[in-house]
Design an enzyme around this catalytic site. Structure first.
Site, PDB file in Angstrom:
ATOM      1  CE  LYS A   1      -1.879   1.559   4.022  1.00 42.30           C
ATOM      2  NZ  LYS A   1      -1.675   2.972   4.370  1.00 42.30           N
ATOM      3  CG  ASN A   2       2.033   2.830   3.570  1.00 44.76           C
ATOM      4  OD1 ASN A   2       0.894   3.180   3.250  1.00 44.76           O
ATOM      5  ND2 ASN A   2       2.371   2.537   4.818  1.00 44.76           N
TER       6      ASN A   2
ATOM      7  CB  CYS B   1      -4.586   6.202  10.526  1.00 41.07           C
ATOM      8  SG  CYS B   1      -5.012   4.757   9.570  1.00 41.07           S
TER       9      CYS B   1
ATOM     10  NE  ARG C   1       0.023  10.155  10.620  1.00 41.91           N
ATOM     11  CZ  ARG C   1      -0.432   9.226   9.790  1.00 41.91           C
ATOM     12  NH1 ARG C   1      -1.705   8.911   9.769  1.00 41.91           N
ATOM     13  NH2 ARG C   1       0.399   8.605   8.973  1.00 41.91           N
TER      14      ARG C   1
ATOM     15  CG  ASP D   1       2.456   1.196   9.543  1.00 43.92           C
ATOM     16  OD1 ASP D   1       2.109   2.096  10.331  1.00 43.92           O
ATOM     17  OD2 ASP D   1       2.831   1.419   8.373  1.00 43.92           O
TER      18      ASP D   1
ATOM     19  NE  ARG E   1      -7.542   4.342   4.996  1.00 43.22           N
ATOM     20  CZ  ARG E   1      -6.742   4.770   5.956  1.00 43.22           C
ATOM     21  NH1 ARG E   1      -7.200   4.915   7.163  1.00 43.22           N
ATOM     22  NH2 ARG E   1      -5.487   5.062   5.708  1.00 43.22           N
TER      23      ARG E   1
HETATM   24  N1  EPU Z   1       6.542  13.895  11.393  1.00 37.26           N
HETATM   25  C1  EPU Z   1       6.763  15.213  11.707  1.00 37.26           C
HETATM   26  N2  EPU Z   1       6.833  16.107  10.678  1.00 37.26           N
HETATM   27  C2  EPU Z   1       6.708  15.736   9.368  1.00 37.26           C
HETATM   28  C3  EPU Z   1       6.467  14.383   9.059  1.00 37.26           C
HETATM   29  C4  EPU Z   1       6.397  13.472  10.101  1.00 37.26           C
HETATM   30  O1  EPU Z   1       6.880  15.580  12.871  1.00 37.26           O
HETATM   31  O2  EPU Z   1       6.782  16.600   8.496  1.00 37.26           O
HETATM   32  C5  EPU Z   1       6.464  12.920  12.486  1.00 37.26           C
HETATM   33  C6  EPU Z   1       5.089  12.248  12.544  1.00 37.26           C
HETATM   34  O3  EPU Z   1       4.173  13.026  13.283  1.00 37.26           O
HETATM   35  C7  EPU Z   1       5.401  10.925  13.173  1.00 37.26           C
HETATM   36  C8  EPU Z   1       6.804  10.615  12.654  1.00 37.26           C
HETATM   37  O4  EPU Z   1       7.349  11.853  12.200  1.00 37.26           O
HETATM   38  O5  EPU Z   1       5.441  11.052  14.556  1.00 37.26           O
HETATM   39  C9  EPU Z   1       6.843   9.619  11.511  1.00 37.26           C
HETATM   40  O6  EPU Z   1       5.959  10.018  10.488  1.00 37.26           O
HETATM   41  P1  EPU Z   1       6.161   9.630   8.960  1.00 37.26           P
HETATM   42  O7  EPU Z   1       6.238  10.901   8.186  1.00 37.26           O
HETATM   43  O8  EPU Z   1       7.265   8.645   8.841  1.00 37.26           O
HETATM   44  O9  EPU Z   1       4.802   8.909   8.647  1.00 37.26           O
HETATM   45  P2  EPU Z   1       3.808   9.193   7.475  1.00 37.26           P
HETATM   46  O10 EPU Z   1       4.542   9.489   6.216  1.00 37.26           O
HETATM   47  O11 EPU Z   1       2.782  10.159   7.923  1.00 37.26           O
HETATM   48  C10 EPU Z   1       3.764   6.737   6.668  1.00 37.26           C
HETATM   49  C11 EPU Z   1       2.717   5.692   6.418  1.00 37.26           C
HETATM   50  C12 EPU Z   1       2.132   5.219   7.724  1.00 37.26           C
HETATM   51  C13 EPU Z   1       3.247   4.712   8.628  1.00 37.26           C
HETATM   52  C14 EPU Z   1       4.354   5.763   8.776  1.00 37.26           C
HETATM   53  C15 EPU Z   1       5.563   5.268   9.542  1.00 37.26           C
HETATM   54  C16 EPU Z   1       1.799   6.276   4.267  1.00 37.26           C
HETATM   55  C17 EPU Z   1       0.689   6.837   3.479  1.00 37.26           C
HETATM   56  N3  EPU Z   1       1.671   6.259   5.580  1.00 37.26           N
HETATM   57  O12 EPU Z   1       3.103   7.802   7.328  1.00 37.26           O
HETATM   58  O13 EPU Z   1       1.295   4.131   7.392  1.00 37.26           O
HETATM   59  O14 EPU Z   1       2.729   4.437   9.907  1.00 37.26           O
HETATM   60  O15 EPU Z   1       4.801   6.179   7.477  1.00 37.26           O
HETATM   61  O16 EPU Z   1       6.122   4.140   8.928  1.00 37.26           O
HETATM   62  O17 EPU Z   1       2.791   5.846   3.710  1.00 37.26           O
HETATM   63  C18 EPU Z   1      -0.387   2.521   7.783  1.00 37.26           C
HETATM   64  O18 EPU Z   1      -0.081   2.002   6.711  1.00 37.26           O
HETATM   65  O19 EPU Z   1      -1.167   2.004   8.612  1.00 37.26           O
HETATM   66  C19 EPU Z   1       0.175   3.841   8.109  1.00 37.26           C
HETATM   67  C20 EPU Z   1      -0.339   4.610   9.039  1.00 37.26           C
END
Ligand code: EPU
Length: 427
Positions: free
Chosen positions: A22-23, A117, A122, A305, A397
């Protein structure tokens, strides 16, 4: 309203094949916007987050053609706008990848603040910091992110924290920048590598993906390609947990065992046997699970995850386990639901303490997010009685054909439609 009804205590046995990640798909599909040609993308998971991304591209003028069940062809040459449709884009978190892709293509992107989610705050400050370093300016107004630039220029970017989304978004924009971009403290997840490989197959020059320093040599044009998405590490991990929960014996096929190492290691610590093959793992369990402690970390650490699904397993392990969630702010919303099934878990900030009980009992529960729903599935498969899971759209999803796959392994799971109760009129 649709629900899952799961009669527990059926041992899972047999084989299950894992779908595309998915991601990875959520970044690779919008990455096709950067191409001058047609991109054929294979092993695309048939899940609602991905359909949403495809609809966004179609709405913006791209031609997307399905080929069989798991391949698509994306021709984004006629894409006519840099504004993503609000109602669709706000439904998924992955819509933030449109920022990087549209910025690379049009030097301008307007996308809603991402949905997805809810596990606390975030922010996307690191994405914006990266775009600014490439020369862009942005505004946040009315829930929309508007980023624009005259010319993207390569830069050195040091992320304050490891972010999967920010890493992939900057890679997307930087492939079309003038000069070289260096990302330090980059995320190393398998889907970061998959996106880099996809872009390189289109003629980009992205080096070092999978390490914490990624170098991107910008180019003017990217051509069409044929590319197959990697298998979903978390879908695989969830079936591994389901096999373990039911004292099962399951061969999980179409996986990259290397991507599963942190999950396999913890299952083995719990007394589960995990055998690795070239592109499969076999998970078997006999006897009670042992307690173990989990600390979530960016890759190659234990993935956030998978945290809820492992908590569902630890709920019936022998002894007290501690989970330390270091990646997300608030990823324990599923705990109240597991407690309805008899789990003994207390949460304090980012720590959860799980006192293993002998067994879980069925109860009506709600999926509060995607992996929370997956945890409830794992719990329900082992619980005594028939569990009802509501809000299953969260689960769909991210899990392709989940009822069919579980049923083929011997689970007693049904998706039922329950009419919404009529709300009495107030007089
Ligand atoms: N963060 C910041 N600032 C930013 C970006 C992130 O503070 O600009 C913080 C977030 O708040 C969090 C941490 O950094 O505490 C990690 O966030 P990350 O950016 O790595 O996560 P994401 O890109 O929002 C993706 C996946 C998530 C998965 C996370 C971590 C997608 C669409 N989502 O989210 O997937 O949990 O990476 O591996 O790729 C899932 O599949 O269930 C899911 C939630």
């Amino acid at each position: 309203m649709d629900k899952f009804l799961i009669a527990g205590e059926n041992r899972l046995t047999g084989e299950v094949s894992i779908s595309g990640a998915k991601n990875a798909a959520l970044a690779i599909i919008p990455a096709a916007i950067l191409s001058d040609g047609v991109c054929r993308i294979e092993n695309v998971p048939n899940i609602t987050d991905v359909s949403c991304m495809i609809h966004i591209l179609q709405d913006m003028g791209a031609k997307v053609r399905s080929i069989g069940r798991s391949a698509i062809e994306v021709d984004a040459s006629a894409l006519s706008t840099c504004v993503a449709p609000y109602a669709l884009a706000r439904q998924i978190r992955g819509s933030y990848y449109l920022l990087g892709a549209l910025l690379g293509r049009f030097h301008h992107a307007v996308v809603t603040m991402p949905g997805g989610c809810n596990f606390g705050v975030r922010p996307i400050d690191q994405h914006l910091k990266g775009f600014s370093a490439l020369g862009a300016t942005y505004s946040l107004d009315g829930g929309m992110v508007d980023v624009s630039v005259d010319e993207l220029t390569g830069a050195n970017i040091y992320f304050d924290g490891v972010s999967v989304g920010a890493t992939m978004n900057i890679v997307l924009a930087a492939v079309k920048a003038k000069g070289t971009t260096v990302i330090e403290n980059a995320a190393k997840e398998p889907h970061v590598v998959d996106l880099a490989n996809f872009l390189n197959s289109m003629g980009a020059d992205v080096r070092g993906a999978g390490t914490d320093v990624i170098k991107i040599y910008g180019c003017d044009h990217l051509h069409g390609t044929t590319y197959s998405i990697i298998p979903d590490q978390i879908e695989a991990g969830t079936y591994m947990a389901a096999a373990a929960a039911t004292s099962g014996d399951v061969l999980i096929k179409n996986v990259i065992p290397k991507h599963l190492e942190s999950i396999s290691a913890k299952l083995e610590e719990m007394g589960v046997t995990v055998e690795e093959f070239d592109d499969a793992v076999r998970v078997t369990r006999s006897g009670r699970l042992n307690k173990c402690n989990i600390k979530t970390l960016p890759h190659p650490g234990f993935p956030t995850d998978m945290q809820p699904q492992i908590a569902a397993l630890l709920a019936t392990a022998n002894g007290t386990s501690i989970i330390n969630e270091t990646v997300m702010d608030n990823r324990f919303r599923y705990v109240e639901e597991l407690k309805r099934m008899g789990a003994q878990i207390s949460v304090d900030g980012r720590l959860a303490v799980i006192e293993g009980v002998d067994h879980l009992n069925a109860a009506p529960v709600k999926a509060t997010d995607l992996r929370a729903g997956a945890a409830l599935l794992v719990a329900a498969l082992s619980a005594r009685g028939t569990t009802q899971i509501e809000d299953i759209e969260h689960i769909e999803r991210g899990y392709e054909d989940v009822t069919e796959k579980l049923r083929a392994l011997g689970a007693d799971i049904r998706r039922v439609h329950v009419p919404e109760p009529a709300v009495p009129c107030a007089i």
